[in-house]
Design a protein around this motif. Structure first.
Motif, PDB file in Angstrom:
ATOM      1  N   ALA A  58      72.319  24.096  -7.191  1.00 42.47           N
ATOM      2  CA  ALA A  58      71.109  24.515  -6.472  1.00 42.47           C
ATOM      3  C   ALA A  58      71.427  24.755  -4.997  1.00 42.47           C
ATOM      4  O   ALA A  58      72.153  23.986  -4.371  1.00 42.47           O
ATOM      5  N   GLU A  59      70.878  25.821  -4.447  1.00 39.22           N
ATOM      6  CA  GLU A  59      71.083  26.143  -3.037  1.00 39.22           C
ATOM      7  C   GLU A  59      70.281  25.191  -2.160  1.00 39.22           C
ATOM      8  O   GLU A  59      69.203  24.744  -2.544  1.00 39.22           O
ATOM      9  N   THR A  60      70.800  24.899  -0.989  1.00 45.40           N
ATOM     10  CA  THR A  60      70.059  24.037  -0.078  1.00 45.40           C
ATOM     11  C   THR A  60      70.470  24.277   1.364  1.00 45.40           C
ATOM     12  O   THR A  60      71.651  24.498   1.651  1.00 45.40           O
ATOM     13  N   THR A  61      69.492  24.240   2.249  1.00 52.56           N
ATOM     14  CA  THR A  61      69.755  24.267   3.689  1.00 52.56           C
ATOM     15  C   THR A  61      69.563  22.875   4.288  1.00 52.56           C
ATOM     16  O   THR A  61      69.707  22.699   5.491  1.00 52.56           O
ATOM     17  N   GLY A  62      69.212  21.907   3.452  1.00 52.45           N
ATOM     18  CA  GLY A  62      69.093  20.531   3.901  1.00 52.45           C
ATOM     19  C   GLY A  62      67.849  20.254   4.730  1.00 52.45           C
ATOM     20  O   GLY A  62      66.884  21.020   4.730  1.00 52.45           O
ATOM     21  N   ALA A  63      67.885  19.164   5.441  1.00 53.14           N
ATOM     22  CA  ALA A  63      66.737  18.679   6.210  1.00 53.14           C
ATOM     23  C   ALA A  63      66.505  19.510   7.465  1.00 53.14           C
ATOM     24  O   ALA A  63      67.444  19.966   8.114  1.00 53.14           O
ATOM     25  N   SER A  64      65.240  19.687   7.797  1.00 46.17           N
ATOM     26  CA  SER A  64      64.868  20.338   9.043  1.00 46.17           C
ATOM     27  C   SER A  64      65.090  19.369  10.204  1.00 46.17           C
ATOM     28  O   SER A  64      65.287  18.161  10.002  1.00 46.17           O
ATOM     29  N   SER A 188      59.897  31.236 -15.368  1.00 42.03           N
ATOM     30  CA  SER A 188      60.415  32.606 -15.296  1.00 42.03           C
ATOM     31  C   SER A 188      61.551  32.727 -14.278  1.00 42.03           C
ATOM     32  O   SER A 188      62.234  33.751 -14.231  1.00 42.03           O
ATOM     33  N   TRP A 189      61.759  31.700 -13.470  1.00 42.02           N
ATOM     34  CA  TRP A 189      62.840  31.708 -12.480  1.00 42.02           C
ATOM     35  C   TRP A 189      64.130  31.191 -13.126  1.00 42.02           C
ATOM     36  O   TRP A 189      64.092  30.452 -14.113  1.00 42.02           O
ATOM     37  N   PRO A 190      65.294  31.560 -12.585  1.00 40.29           N
ATOM     38  CA  PRO A 190      66.551  30.944 -13.032  1.00 40.29           C
ATOM     39  C   PRO A 190      66.469  29.426 -12.887  1.00 40.29           C
ATOM     40  O   PRO A 190      65.752  28.907 -12.022  1.00 40.29           O
ATOM     41  N   LYS A 191      67.226  28.707 -13.699  1.00 43.24           N
ATOM     42  CA  LYS A 191      67.034  27.259 -13.809  1.00 43.24           C
ATOM     43  C   LYS A 191      67.120  26.501 -12.493  1.00 43.24           C
ATOM     44  O   LYS A 191      66.293  25.633 -12.214  1.00 43.24           O
ATOM     45  N   GLU A 192      68.138  26.780 -11.683  1.00 40.00           N
ATOM     46  CA  GLU A 192      68.264  26.029 -10.434  1.00 40.00           C
ATOM     47  C   GLU A 192      67.131  26.374  -9.464  1.00 40.00           C
ATOM     48  O   GLU A 192      66.674  25.526  -8.703  1.00 40.00           O
ATOM     49  N   GLN A 193      66.664  27.630  -9.501  1.00 40.85           N
ATOM     50  CA  GLN A 193      65.517  28.008  -8.685  1.00 40.85           C
ATOM     51  C   GLN A 193      64.247  27.355  -9.215  1.00 40.85           C
ATOM     52  O   GLN A 193      63.380  26.922  -8.441  1.00 40.85           O
ATOM     53  N   GLU A 210      54.954  30.175  -2.767  1.00 35.10           N
ATOM     54  CA  GLU A 210      54.705  31.610  -2.869  1.00 35.10           C
ATOM     55  C   GLU A 210      55.822  32.364  -3.576  1.00 35.10           C
ATOM     56  O   GLU A 210      55.577  33.281  -4.362  1.00 35.10           O
ATOM     57  N   SER A 211      57.048  32.004  -3.280  1.00 34.59           N
ATOM     58  CA  SER A 211      58.204  32.691  -3.849  1.00 34.59           C
ATOM     59  C   SER A 211      59.425  31.813  -3.632  1.00 34.59           C
ATOM     60  O   SER A 211      59.399  30.875  -2.825  1.00 34.59           O
ATOM     61  N   TYR A 212      60.513  32.146  -4.319  1.00 31.72           N
ATOM     62  CA  TYR A 212      61.720  31.360  -4.121  1.00 31.72           C
ATOM     63  C   TYR A 212      62.244  31.518  -2.698  1.00 31.72           C
ATOM     64  O   TYR A 212      62.684  30.554  -2.073  1.00 31.72           O
ATOM     65  N   GLY A 213      62.154  32.718  -2.170  1.00 31.33           N
ATOM     66  CA  GLY A 213      62.634  32.970  -0.818  1.00 31.33           C
ATOM     67  C   GLY A 213      61.888  32.185   0.244  1.00 31.33           C
ATOM     68  O   GLY A 213      62.437  31.880   1.305  1.00 31.33           O
ATOM     69  N   ASN A 214      60.622  31.855  -0.044  1.00 28.40           N
ATOM     70  CA  ASN A 214      59.798  31.073   0.888  1.00 28.40           C
ATOM     71  C   ASN A 214      59.363  29.757   0.255  1.00 28.40           C
ATOM     72  O   ASN A 214      58.252  29.291   0.483  1.00 28.40           O
ATOM     73  N   VAL A 215      60.256  29.169  -0.526  1.00 31.32           N
ATOM     74  CA  VAL A 215      59.888  28.012  -1.339  1.00 31.32           C
ATOM     75  C   VAL A 215      59.359  26.850  -0.501  1.00 31.32           C
ATOM     76  O   VAL A 215      58.475  26.110  -0.937  1.00 31.32           O
ATOM     77  N   ASP A 216      59.871  26.698   0.714  1.00 28.27           N
ATOM     78  CA  ASP A 216      59.459  25.574   1.555  1.00 28.27           C
ATOM     79  C   ASP A 216      58.550  25.977   2.707  1.00 28.27           C
ATOM     80  O   ASP A 216      58.307  25.172   3.615  1.00 28.27           O
ATOM     81  N   LYS A 217      58.020  27.166   2.648  1.00 25.34           N
ATOM     82  CA  LYS A 217      57.202  27.663   3.756  1.00 25.34           C
ATOM     83  C   LYS A 217      56.048  26.722   4.099  1.00 25.34           C
ATOM     84  O   LYS A 217      55.736  26.490   5.273  1.00 25.34           O
TER      85      LYS A 217
END
Length: 242
Positions: A58-64, A188-193, A210-217
């Protein structure tokens, strides 16, 4: 805070389902068994990652930066998440068996459960003096969340009824049940997403993802799923669940 209601269930439906799952869980956990033989187990070499994706992929940018300031860290990102997970590891030990039992039942990686416990209550450290209650709401004059996984009890939020003691296996079962219901929302998303979307929804509800691209918005700190994923990776690699 986590544990919103699913967008497709109302309060009475979700409560009934909760009781059914509770009874099913209790029956299974109390049943005597010697389990599968080695030969039988090899027929189906499933790992936790097979059902809900591989947390290590799974992709991650970690903690803010905001989240990292909980520990007054001078950095953010995955390194901050890993440091906070490590800080909670000693306290997490006391819940290891309970986490494993629940993970086995729901077929989800125990590292994910541990990561949510770390993020939500710092393995109980932030809520132990309030009998497990957290996220005080002055407008309601009441707490919004309960337990290690901070299940949302706010009537205007998740509106869940807390189950078990704050540090009990039944509580972890409730929080994890809520989590996997959200993960299934993103089928409907890939498993890790899908896994990451479900984690974000645990914090804010699926309608706010809203979307995977903005999952943490809209998640707390703008990083909830990314932080949890990074913490889970640390637990996967460094914490023994045996």
């Amino acid at each position: 805070m986590g544990g919103f209601f699913s967008s497709t269930t109302n309060e009475s439906e979700s409560h009934d389902e909760s009781e059914s799952d509770y009874d099913k869980y209790e029956d299974i956990m109390e049943a005597e068994t010697t389990g599968a033989s080695w030969e039988t187990a090899q027929q189906d070499k499933l790992e936790y990652s097979d059902k809900y994706g591989d947390i290590m992929e799974a992709e991650t940018t970690g903690a803010s930066w905001e989240t990292a300031q909980q520990d007054k860290l001078e950095y953010s990102g995955p390194a901050a998440s890993e440091k906070m997970a490590e800080m909670d590891a000693g306290k997490m030990e006391k819940y290891k068996t309970k986490i494993l039992n629940v993970a086995d039942f729901f077929e989800i990686d125990p590292a994910v459960i541990a990561a949510i416990i770390s993020r939500e209550s710092r393995a109980g450290n932030t809520i132990k003096d309030q009998d497990g209650w957290g996220d005080w709401n002055p407008k309601r004059n009441a707490y919004n969340a309960f337990g290690l996984m901070q299940v949302d009890v706010n009537p205007k939020g998740g509106n869940h009824t807390a189950e078990g003691r704050w540090d009990s296996e039944i509580h972890i079962q409730q929080g994890t049940r809520i989590l996997v219901e959200f993960i299934d929302k993103f089928s409907s998303w890939p498993k890790e997403q899908q896994l990451k979307g479900g984690i974000a929804a645990y914090n804010v509800g699926d309608l706010k993802v809203e979307s995977y691209g903005n999952v943490d918005k809209l998640t707390t700190g703008g990083d909830y799923s990314n932080d949890v994923v990074a913490r889970a990776k640390w637990y996967k690699e460094n914490f023994s669940f045996e």
